[in-house]
Design a protein around this motif. Structure first.
Motif, short mmCIF file in Angstrom:
data_model
loop_
_atom_site.label_atom_id
_atom_site.label_comp_id
_atom_site.label_asym_id
_atom_site.label_seq_id
_atom_site.Cartn_x
_atom_site.Cartn_y
_atom_site.Cartn_z
N GLY A 160 23.92 64.33 35.88
CA GLY A 160 23.70 64.73 37.27
C GLY A 160 22.54 64.02 37.93
N GLY A 161 21.96 63.02 37.25
CA GLY A 161 20.90 62.23 37.86
C GLY A 161 19.52 62.86 37.78
N GLN A 162 19.36 63.90 36.94
CA GLN A 162 18.08 64.61 36.83
C GLN A 162 17.37 64.20 35.53
N THR A 163 16.82 62.99 35.52
CA THR A 163 16.29 62.41 34.29
C THR A 163 15.14 63.21 33.71
N ILE A 164 14.19 63.61 34.54
CA ILE A 164 13.02 64.33 34.03
C ILE A 164 13.44 65.67 33.42
N ASP A 165 14.33 66.40 34.08
CA ASP A 165 14.80 67.67 33.54
C ASP A 165 15.57 67.46 32.24
N ALA A 166 16.32 66.37 32.15
CA ALA A 166 17.05 66.07 30.91
C ALA A 166 16.08 65.84 29.77
N GLU A 167 15.05 65.03 30.02
CA GLU A 167 14.06 64.76 28.97
C GLU A 167 13.33 66.04 28.57
N ARG A 168 13.01 66.87 29.54
CA ARG A 168 12.32 68.13 29.22
C ARG A 168 13.18 69.01 28.31
N ALA A 169 14.48 69.10 28.60
CA ALA A 169 15.37 69.90 27.78
C ALA A 169 15.49 69.32 26.37
#
Length: 259
Positions: free
Chosen positions: A10-19
């Motif tokens: 979904g284009g949410q790189t920072i949230d992906a890395e945090r998860a």
């Protein structure tokens, strides 16, 4: 883990890395988190970071061979590819790599098939733009991508997102311009290929659109949303031309992927 993938696509790189880092807090042996973090590094062009995480993810010969080829380290890639051919002979990327063995190196044609197909960004406005785009708020998305590009003019993800926003707003020529900018630097980005194809078709350039959709289908990456969309585009073109057997072939495959 799955939330991370949803954020990533979904284009949410920072949230992906945090998860993903949260996964590793829960279970330091969760190798898929390292694998996906490696992918994020690969798609952002940070091959050093990609290799660090791939190493922690265990045996990742395909990833290391692909990076070695793109870094022009053919000698390092050869033994990895030879093992992959034995283990995964039907893998689309392995087939491409096997062709580099026969060619004695990576040719420009084969490089296009191995280059990163995604674009990632950590720009807050870019990530907001993708959220708005997927929420079908296209004018707001276009504005967010524009702000991102004023901050980072070479943010490929923002250029791509603005192209899709403009396409949804029926600004076909402007959308085509953005997709062209992406493809100059990232010629294997299948989202830009697909988006440019739709923008060309909307401007009456169906033959150019067909060639681009065929390029999407030739890329080894499977599966992704652009495949179904490209099949739909090809089927639509042939339907409009009155070539119903060919249209039926493409549209039936599209319907199987996206009922």
């Amino acid at each position: 883990d799955t939330l991370a993938l949803a954020y990533f696509y979904g284009g949410q790189t920072i949230d992906a890395e945090r998860a993903l880092y949260r996964c590793l807090e829960i279970n330091p042996e969760h190798i898929r988190a390292h694998h996906i973090l490696g992918d994020i590094g690969f798609y952002s062009g940070d091959f050093a970071r990609a290799k660090k995480h791939y190493a922690k993810a265990g045996k990742r010969h395909r990833a290391f061979a692909r990076v070695a080829l793109l870094e022009n380290r053919f000698a390092d890639a050869v033994p990895l590819i030879q093992e992959l051919v034995k283990e995964l002979p039907d893998d689309p990327y392995v087939r491409v790599m096997e062709r580099t063995l026969r060619a004695g190196g990576i040719t420009p044609e084969l490089r296009l098939l191995l280059e990163p197909t995604y674009l990632v960004s950590r720009n807050p406005d870019t990530m907001l733009g993708w959220r708005l785009l997927f929420g079908r708020r296209h004018e707001e998305a276009s504005a967010a991508f524009g702000r991102a590009l004023r901050r980072e003019p070479h943010d490929g993800s923002a250029i791509l997102g603005r192209g899709w926003s403009l396409l949804r707003l029926a600004n076909y020529r402007e959308a085509q311009s953005d997709f062209e900018k992406v493809l100059i630097t990232w010629p294997s980005n299948y989202s830009a290929l697909n988006g440019m194809a739709w923008s060309l078709k909307a401007q009456g350039q169906a033959e150019g659109a067909v060639k681009l959709w065929q390029r999407v289908l030739e890329l080894p990456h499977r599966p992704h949303v652009e495949i179904a969309d490209s099949l739909k585009g090809l089927g639509t073109v042939y339907y409009e031309r009155g070539d119903y057997p060919r249209a039926n072939s493409y549209l039936a495959r599209y319907a199987l992927l996206n009922p």
